[in-house]
Design a protein around this motif. Sequence first.
Motif, short mmCIF file in Angstrom:
data_model
loop_
_atom_site.label_atom_id
_atom_site.label_comp_id
_atom_site.label_asym_id
_atom_site.label_seq_id
_atom_site.Cartn_x
_atom_site.Cartn_y
_atom_site.Cartn_z
N TYR A 9 0.81 -1.24 0.00
CA TYR A 9 0.00 0.00 0.00
C TYR A 9 0.83 1.27 0.00
O TYR A 9 0.29 2.35 0.20
CB TYR A 9 -0.98 0.04 1.20
CG TYR A 9 -1.76 -1.23 1.36
CD1 TYR A 9 -2.59 -1.69 0.34
CD2 TYR A 9 -1.66 -1.99 2.52
CE1 TYR A 9 -3.30 -2.87 0.47
CE2 TYR A 9 -2.37 -3.17 2.66
CZ TYR A 9 -3.19 -3.60 1.64
OH TYR A 9 -3.89 -4.76 1.77
N VAL A 56 9.18 1.68 -2.48
CA VAL A 56 9.94 1.01 -1.42
C VAL A 56 11.42 1.26 -1.66
O VAL A 56 11.85 1.42 -2.79
CB VAL A 56 9.66 -0.51 -1.40
CG1 VAL A 56 8.23 -0.80 -0.96
CG2 VAL A 56 9.92 -1.15 -2.77
N VAL A 112 16.02 2.67 9.36
CA VAL A 112 14.66 2.92 9.84
C VAL A 112 14.54 2.60 11.34
O VAL A 112 13.76 3.22 12.05
CB VAL A 112 13.58 2.17 9.03
CG1 VAL A 112 13.60 2.59 7.58
CG2 VAL A 112 13.71 0.68 9.15
#
Length: 205
Positions: free
Chosen positions: A144, A150, A190
């Motif tokens: 999504y 990505v 991240v």
Amino acid sequence: MQDITAGNMKQYFREKALGFEEVWGAITMGIGIKDEFPDEMPLHHQIHLPEGEMIPHASSGSVFVSMSKRGDTERAKEGKRTLNISTHALPEYWFSLHEKYDAAKQEVENFIVNLLEQKLPGFSRNNIEVLHTATPVSWQNWVYRKKGRVGGIPQSMARSLLNWIPHETPFKGLYLVGDTTYPGQGIPGVTLSGINVYSRVIKNH
Ligand SMILES: Cc1cc2nc3c(=O)[nH]c(=O)nc-3n(C[C@H](O)[C@H](O)[C@H](O)COP(=O)(O)OP(=O)(O)OC[C@H]3O[C@@H](n4cnc5c(N)ncnc54)[C@H](O)[C@@H]3O)c2cc1C
């Protein structure tokens, strides 16, 4: 963020986004194949094209290949191996193809299979039992993320890491994490962005 905010917040994200023209996407392939690979073979490879050549419809001159370990029957049946292949692509390009999409996907798939036949010892297309190819369009359907973006923002020597989007915003209670924020893509990046937000929230309360 521009799409899901309004007013000052929207304006803030619009201005921030101006500094970032491209975001990565991925072309990935999953292959189930009969195991005729050499005994002593590393599980992770990066296969480079000759300098200056690019994979068609991608933004890279190399592919990454990760193989399941021989005997790992959770990832492949006995006597078979699973291969995961990836390379960088630009999402906007794939979303602009429309009626040319299927042909482009087939072309990149054929190119990568040919490359593996040439460069990966023991790989033969005749041994392939399952193969699926995914583009940014597939990634959007899977996770999504808008346009299947990505892989974060391309790293560049021209842009200092310190200019990446910070985790703190001018808006009370709104923090940012993930691969489009400082310090960027990858699990370590991240994770650090999450730790940074945690520290900031603790400090601010
Ligand atoms: C093919 C490929 C190979 C990679 N290999 C490596 C590697 O070897 N090592 C490495 O360190 N990094 C690797 N990366 C990069 C790494 O996977 C990413 O940088 C990392 O996953 C980004 O984390 P994130 O939390 O920012 O985003 P994501 O992991 O994409 O998480 C975002 C989550 O938000 C969800 N979401 C999206 N929209 C909504 C919505 N509207 N509502 C609710 N949920 C939503 C998504 O479904 C997703 O679960 C790779 C990436 C790709 C694509």
